[in-house]
Write a protein that holds these residues in place. Sequence first.
Motif, PDB file in Angstrom:
ATOM      1  N   PHE A 152      -9.521   4.915  11.920  1.00 54.84           N
ATOM      2  CA  PHE A 152      -8.769   5.228  10.714  1.00 54.84           C
ATOM      3  C   PHE A 152      -9.482   6.300   9.899  1.00 54.84           C
ATOM      4  CE2 PHE A 152      -5.287   2.245  10.713  1.00 54.84           C
ATOM      5  CZ  PHE A 152      -5.687   1.339  11.692  1.00 54.84           C
ATOM      6  N   CYS A 178       0.867  -1.184   0.000  1.00 48.42           N
ATOM      7  CA  CYS A 178       0.000   0.000   0.000  1.00 48.42           C
ATOM      8  C   CYS A 178       0.900   1.229   0.000  1.00 48.42           C
ATOM      9  CB  CYS A 178      -0.907  -0.003   1.223  1.00 48.42           C
ATOM     10  SG  CYS A 178      -1.851   1.526   1.447  1.00 48.42           S
ATOM     11  N   ARG A 228     -16.477  -5.232   7.476  1.00 48.14           N
ATOM     12  CA  ARG A 228     -15.041  -5.030   7.308  1.00 48.14           C
ATOM     13  C   ARG A 228     -14.349  -5.328   8.640  1.00 48.14           C
ATOM     14  NH1 ARG A 228     -13.094   0.076   3.870  1.00 48.14           N
ATOM     15  NH2 ARG A 228     -14.673  -0.942   2.571  1.00 48.14           N
ATOM     16  N   TRP A 237      -4.382  -2.807   7.960  1.00 48.43           N
ATOM     17  CA  TRP A 237      -5.021  -3.624   6.922  1.00 48.43           C
ATOM     18  C   TRP A 237      -6.314  -4.206   7.497  1.00 48.43           C
ATOM     19  CZ3 TRP A 237      -3.489  -3.909   1.949  1.00 48.43           C
ATOM     20  CH2 TRP A 237      -2.176  -3.519   1.639  1.00 48.43           C
ATOM     21  N   TYR A 286      -8.373   7.383   6.490  1.00 45.34           N
ATOM     22  CA  TYR A 286      -8.303   7.269   5.041  1.00 45.34           C
ATOM     23  C   TYR A 286      -8.242   5.803   4.651  1.00 45.34           C
ATOM     24  CZ  TYR A 286      -6.983  12.154   5.514  1.00 45.34           C
ATOM     25  OH  TYR A 286      -6.968  13.479   5.851  1.00 45.34           O
ATOM     26  N   TRP A 287      -8.834   5.514   3.497  1.00 46.26           N
ATOM     27  CA  TRP A 287      -8.949   4.130   3.035  1.00 46.26           C
ATOM     28  C   TRP A 287      -8.576   4.028   1.565  1.00 46.26           C
ATOM     29  CZ3 TRP A 287     -10.364   0.215   6.358  1.00 46.26           C
ATOM     30  CH2 TRP A 287     -10.826   0.618   7.617  1.00 46.26           C
ATOM     31  N   VAL A 299     -12.250   0.141  12.996  1.00 40.78           N
ATOM     32  CA  VAL A 299     -12.532   0.795  11.715  1.00 40.78           C
ATOM     33  C   VAL A 299     -12.657   2.302  11.906  1.00 40.78           C
ATOM     34  CG1 VAL A 299     -14.270   1.053   9.899  1.00 40.78           C
ATOM     35  CG2 VAL A 299     -13.629  -1.221  10.675  1.00 40.78           C
ATOM     36  N   SER A 326      -4.224   6.306   9.708  1.00 41.41           N
ATOM     37  CA  SER A 326      -4.764   7.088  10.813  1.00 41.41           C
ATOM     38  C   SER A 326      -3.741   8.136  11.235  1.00 41.41           C
ATOM     39  CB  SER A 326      -5.082   6.178  11.998  1.00 41.41           C
ATOM     40  OG  SER A 326      -5.408   6.945  13.141  1.00 41.41           O
ATOM     41  N   TYR A 332      -8.203  -4.071   2.434  1.00 42.27           N
ATOM     42  CA  TYR A 332      -8.128  -2.624   2.391  1.00 42.27           C
ATOM     43  C   TYR A 332      -6.982  -2.106   3.261  1.00 42.27           C
ATOM     44  CZ  TYR A 332     -12.851  -2.825   0.471  1.00 42.27           C
ATOM     45  OH  TYR A 332     -13.956  -3.084  -0.312  1.00 42.27           O
ATOM     46  N   CYS A 333      -6.278  -1.143   2.735  1.00 46.23           N
ATOM     47  CA  CYS A 333      -5.260  -0.418   3.479  1.00 46.23           C
ATOM     48  C   CYS A 333      -5.913   0.816   4.099  1.00 46.23           C
ATOM     49  CB  CYS A 333      -4.154  -0.002   2.511  1.00 46.23           C
ATOM     50  SG  CYS A 333      -2.884   1.056   3.185  1.00 46.23           S
ATOM     51  N   ALA A 334      -5.469   1.201   5.292  1.00 42.68           N
ATOM     52  CA  ALA A 334      -6.036   2.361   5.968  1.00 42.68           C
ATOM     53  C   ALA A 334      -4.950   3.138   6.694  1.00 42.68           C
ATOM     54  CB  ALA A 334      -7.112   1.916   6.961  1.00 42.68           C
TER      55      ALA A 334
END
Length: 128
Positions: free
Chosen positions: A115, A22, A45, A36, A117-118, A112, A99, A95-97
């Motif tokens: 964080f 990512c 998720r 992740w 941004y995704w 979830v 914070s 998904y990468c995230a």
Amino acid sequence: QVQLVESGGGLVQAGGSLRLSCVASVGFFSNYAMGWFRQAPGKERDFVASINWSGGRISYEDSVKGRFTISRDSTKNTVYLQMSSLRPEDTAVYYCAASFRGTYYSPAPKGVDEFDYWGQGTQVTVSS
């Protein structure tokens, strides 16, 4: 605006390995905790792994401990998820995230809602 772009997903047989990457288009990458998550069809998720600002604190979901490894390379603005001994139940969109909350010494976030941004996600399919 922070952009996260995942890559490295694909189709693999059970027992195989994949490495997800990512890349974050952001200044001061070192000031972000990274994580992740994964989402299977019809499910929520779920947290997989995360790493704090410094890289010194890491968290894993129980079912991936000993099989997955998260790491970060601040010179490349990249976070990795090395996945080994893959199982069919690991099949999901990953998904990468990122914070920007917390500090250098904060624990690696796991929720979830922790964080900011995704990425768009990358499909991982493990065949039996």
